[in-house]
Design a protein around this motif. Structure first.
Motif, PDB file in Angstrom:
ATOM      1  N   ALA A  16      69.594 -19.641  10.092  1.00  0.00           N
ATOM      2  CA  ALA A  16      69.119 -18.262  10.436  1.00  0.00           C
ATOM      3  C   ALA A  16      69.947 -17.254   9.992  1.00  0.00           C
ATOM      4  O   ALA A  16      71.051 -17.221  10.065  1.00  0.00           O
ATOM      5  CB  ALA A  16      68.750 -18.186  11.934  1.00  0.00           C
ATOM      6  N   SER A  17      69.191 -16.149   9.419  1.00  0.00           N
ATOM      7  CA  SER A  17      69.923 -15.010   8.849  1.00  0.00           C
ATOM      8  C   SER A  17      69.838 -13.591   9.796  1.00  0.00           C
ATOM      9  O   SER A  17      70.601 -12.654   9.525  1.00  0.00           O
ATOM     10  CB  SER A  17      69.641 -14.808   7.504  1.00  0.00           C
ATOM     11  N   GLU A  18      69.062 -13.879  10.782  1.00  0.00           N
ATOM     12  CA  GLU A  18      69.079 -12.729  11.795  1.00  0.00           C
ATOM     13  C   GLU A  18      69.218 -13.409  13.309  1.00  0.00           C
ATOM     14  O   GLU A  18      68.392 -14.347  13.570  1.00  0.00           O
ATOM     15  CB  GLU A  18      67.454 -12.081  11.579  1.00  0.00           C
ATOM     16  N   LEU A  19      69.921 -12.547  14.030  1.00  0.00           N
ATOM     17  CA  LEU A  19      69.922 -13.018  15.296  1.00  0.00           C
ATOM     18  C   LEU A  19      69.933 -12.033  16.300  1.00  0.00           C
ATOM     19  O   LEU A  19      70.716 -10.945  16.178  1.00  0.00           O
ATOM     20  CB  LEU A  19      71.385 -13.852  15.657  1.00  0.00           C
ATOM     21  N   ILE A  20      69.191 -12.124  17.209  1.00  0.00           N
ATOM     22  CA  ILE A  20      69.327 -11.148  18.529  1.00  0.00           C
ATOM     23  C   ILE A  20      70.359 -11.669  19.498  1.00  0.00           C
ATOM     24  O   ILE A  20      70.174 -12.875  19.892  1.00  0.00           O
ATOM     25  CB  ILE A  20      67.976 -11.061  19.134  1.00  0.00           C
ATOM     26  N   VAL A  21      71.411 -10.785  19.827  1.00  0.00           N
ATOM     27  CA  VAL A  21      72.530 -11.410  20.732  1.00  0.00           C
ATOM     28  C   VAL A  21      72.291 -10.571  22.208  1.00  0.00           C
ATOM     29  O   VAL A  21      72.678  -9.457  22.282  1.00  0.00           O
ATOM     30  CB  VAL A  21      73.864 -10.713  19.734  1.00  0.00           C
ATOM     31  N   GLY A  22      72.167 -11.612  23.045  1.00  0.00           N
ATOM     32  CA  GLY A  22      72.080 -11.062  24.534  1.00  0.00           C
ATOM     33  C   GLY A  22      73.232 -11.076  25.170  1.00  0.00           C
ATOM     34  O   GLY A  22      73.440 -12.167  26.056  1.00  0.00           O
ATOM     35  N   THR A  23      74.315 -10.290  24.989  1.00  0.00           N
ATOM     36  CA  THR A  23      75.531 -10.503  25.742  1.00  0.00           C
ATOM     37  C   THR A  23      76.154  -8.927  25.396  1.00  0.00           C
ATOM     38  O   THR A  23      75.609  -8.033  24.675  1.00  0.00           O
ATOM     39  CB  THR A  23      76.536 -11.547  25.117  1.00  0.00           C
ATOM     40  N   GLU A  24      77.462  -8.947  26.106  1.00  0.00           N
ATOM     41  CA  GLU A  24      78.203  -7.673  25.842  1.00  0.00           C
ATOM     42  C   GLU A  24      78.413  -7.210  24.334  1.00  0.00           C
ATOM     43  O   GLU A  24      78.513  -8.150  23.629  1.00  0.00           O
ATOM     44  CB  GLU A  24      79.678  -7.789  26.437  1.00  0.00           C
ATOM     45  N   VAL A  25      78.028  -5.922  23.932  1.00  0.00           N
ATOM     46  CA  VAL A  25      78.178  -5.685  22.540  1.00  0.00           C
ATOM     47  C   VAL A  25      79.468  -5.826  21.653  1.00  0.00           C
ATOM     48  O   VAL A  25      79.492  -6.092  20.605  1.00  0.00           O
ATOM     49  CB  VAL A  25      77.686  -4.020  22.423  1.00  0.00           C
ATOM     50  N   GLY A  26      80.555  -6.158  22.499  1.00  0.00           N
ATOM     51  CA  GLY A  26      81.935  -6.116  21.997  1.00  0.00           C
ATOM     52  C   GLY A  26      81.868  -7.534  20.950  1.00  0.00           C
ATOM     53  O   GLY A  26      82.617  -7.674  20.008  1.00  0.00           O
ATOM     54  N   LEU A  27      81.021  -8.285  21.128  1.00  0.00           N
ATOM     55  CA  LEU A  27      81.054  -9.563  20.323  1.00  0.00           C
ATOM     56  C   LEU A  27      80.488  -9.472  19.124  1.00  0.00           C
ATOM     57  O   LEU A  27      80.879 -10.265  18.149  1.00  0.00           O
ATOM     58  CB  LEU A  27      80.085 -10.685  20.985  1.00  0.00           C
ATOM     59  N   LEU A  28      79.627  -8.362  18.816  1.00  0.00           N
ATOM     60  CA  LEU A  28      79.178  -8.169  17.557  1.00  0.00           C
ATOM     61  C   LEU A  28      80.062  -7.995  16.503  1.00  0.00           C
ATOM     62  O   LEU A  28      80.055  -8.186  15.310  1.00  0.00           O
ATOM     63  CB  LEU A  28      78.256  -6.954  17.654  1.00  0.00           C
ATOM     64  N   HIS A  29      81.408  -7.494  16.986  1.00  0.00           N
ATOM     65  CA  HIS A  29      82.237  -7.259  15.864  1.00  0.00           C
ATOM     66  C   HIS A  29      82.683  -8.396  15.214  1.00  0.00           C
ATOM     67  O   HIS A  29      82.643  -8.494  14.064  1.00  0.00           O
ATOM     68  CB  HIS A  29      83.554  -6.532  16.507  1.00  0.00           C
ATOM     69  N   ARG A  30      83.041  -9.506  15.985  1.00  0.00           N
ATOM     70  CA  ARG A  30      83.408 -10.837  15.406  1.00  0.00           C
ATOM     71  C   ARG A  30      82.395 -11.493  14.663  1.00  0.00           C
ATOM     72  O   ARG A  30      82.494 -11.832  13.598  1.00  0.00           O
ATOM     73  CB  ARG A  30      83.997 -11.660  16.557  1.00  0.00           C
ATOM     74  N   LEU A  31      81.054 -11.214  15.022  1.00  0.00           N
ATOM     75  CA  LEU A  31      79.897 -11.860  14.763  1.00  0.00           C
ATOM     76  C   LEU A  31      79.978 -11.218  13.283  1.00  0.00           C
ATOM     77  O   LEU A  31      79.570 -11.995  12.267  1.00  0.00           O
ATOM     78  CB  LEU A  31      78.855 -11.766  15.287  1.00  0.00           C
ATOM     79  N   LYS A  32      79.746  -9.987  13.300  1.00  0.00           N
ATOM     80  CA  LYS A  32      79.436  -9.380  11.940  1.00  0.00           C
ATOM     81  C   LYS A  32      80.756  -9.802  10.863  1.00  0.00           C
ATOM     82  O   LYS A  32      80.592  -9.839   9.578  1.00  0.00           O
ATOM     83  CB  LYS A  32      79.541  -7.922  12.040  1.00  0.00           C
ATOM     84  N   LYS A  33      81.935  -9.600  11.233  1.00  0.00           N
ATOM     85  CA  LYS A  33      83.137  -9.793  10.603  1.00  0.00           C
ATOM     86  C   LYS A  33      83.184 -11.178   9.751  1.00  0.00           C
ATOM     87  O   LYS A  33      83.533 -11.320   8.638  1.00  0.00           O
ATOM     88  CB  LYS A  33      84.378  -9.714  11.496  1.00  0.00           C
ATOM     89  N   GLU A  34      82.768 -12.114  10.692  1.00  0.00           N
ATOM     90  CA  GLU A  34      82.771 -13.513  10.184  1.00  0.00           C
ATOM     91  C   GLU A  34      81.573 -13.938   9.615  1.00  0.00           C
ATOM     92  O   GLU A  34      81.602 -14.815   8.940  1.00  0.00           O
ATOM     93  CB  GLU A  34      83.067 -14.566  11.293  1.00  0.00           C
TER      94      GLU A  34
END
Ligand code: 13P
Ligand code: SF4
Length: 311
Positions: free
Chosen positions: A228-246
């Protein structure tokens, strides 16, 4: 004049070397703190790292119960929490006195405690769990009825994955309850191709709308593997940093911009540097509590990790 981030990072790395310290950071930490850490992970991964490190000093960039877990596992090491006020409100929703009173009402019923709890509560529990292994831990307990503390939503989710009866404590995470079912429904309409992944601390009606229920470490692994190329992420927003970086080619959409844990954000680069300079604030669990809490943590670590998922 205030130090720039680059100056602070340079000073942190120099002093870290001199002190023989390792910097562990939770996935919800500020981006610049994550980027300065030796290891970034979820609660289970961080306790495994703490248990395995040779470093005499652990700088724990997270919240108090996480630093306590490191102290439980590594009594000979100096564990520093760069802001002593960084607590977890959910962990504070149960006290050892209240747990003891409940245990009196439920003689013989084993207690599974979420790692988001004090060392004193762990010391009165039979086994600990994290969001990554809660189902497997509950399944491992040789009883049909279990008292699960303190997160009612994680407990409720686990009870949908097991035949065991869980008695739930009324605790919850004030950050994850900000994510509403309407947020997921709206984002699904706006991004029809997206897969929704949520943390098991979310409300049951949010979990019901998700494709997968994962710890923060589980979300990191899932994002790497999924097509999947799009993910809705239901948790604290800090996780987005690593998700985007990786995963620079994938799109990550926070389920709610409101899902910010103010305690996690108390840790800053300045405070990491001060902790290294002052060798404080130290988190140290008293030995009598530590020995009993360690039994519950060790039992969990023997079981390890097994991601739970829905449908
Ligand atoms: P994880 O163990 O999934 O990282 O969760 C920790 C936590 O505090 C979630 O709010
Ligand atoms: Fe505690 Fe919630 Fe913050 Fe996690 S996100 S540390 S459970 S308050």
């Amino acid at each position: 004049m205030a130090n720039s981030d680059a100056e602070l990072v340079g000073k942190i790395l120099d002093l870290k070397k001199k002190r023989g310290a390792v910097i562990l950071a939770h996935n919800y930490q500020r981006a610049e703190v994550q980027d300065t850490a030796d290891f970034v992970g979820d609660s289970l991964e961080l306790s495994q790292k703490a248990a395995g490190t040779d470093a005499p000093v652990i700088i724990f960039c997270g919240v108090h119960f996480m630093a306590e877990t490191a102290s439980i596992l590594c009594p000979d090491k100096t564990v520093l929490l760069p802001d002593a006020k960084a607590g977890c409100p959910m962990a504070n929703m149960i006290t050892v006195e209240k747990l003891l009173a409940k245990k009196k009402e439920l003689p013989g019923v084993p207690v599974v405690c979420y790692v988001n709890s004090s060392a004193a509560v762990k010391a009165e529990s039979d086994i600990c769990c994290t969001s990554a292994n809660a189902v497997k831990v509950v399944e491992s307990v040789d009883a049909e009825e279990i008292l699960f503390v303190p997160d009612q939503y994680l407990g409720n989710y686990v009870s949908t994955q097991t035949t065991k009866k869980l008695i739930l404590w009324p605790g919850y995470c004030p950050t994850h309850v900000k994510i509403r079912a309407e947020d997921i429904s709206r984002l699904r309409k706006e991004h029809p191709q997206a897969i929704a992944i949520v943390h098991p601390e979310c409300r049951p009606e949010v979990i019901a709308l998700a494709n997968h229920v994962l710890s923060t470490g589980g979300m990191i692994r899932f994002a790497r593997q999924t097509e999947a190329s799009e993910l809705i992420v239901g948790t604290e927003v800090g996780l987005l940093h690593r998700l985007k970086k990786e995963n620079p080619s994938k799109k990550f959409i926070p389920a709610s911009e409101q899902a910010i844990c103010p305690n996690m954000k108390l840790i800053t680069l300045e405070k990491v540097l001060w902790a290294l300079e002052e060798m404080a604030p130290e988190v140290k669990v008293p030995e009598d509590i530590r020995i009993r809490a360690k039994r519950a943590v060790d039992r969990m670590l023997e079981i390890g990790q097994a991601e739970q998922k829905v449908g």
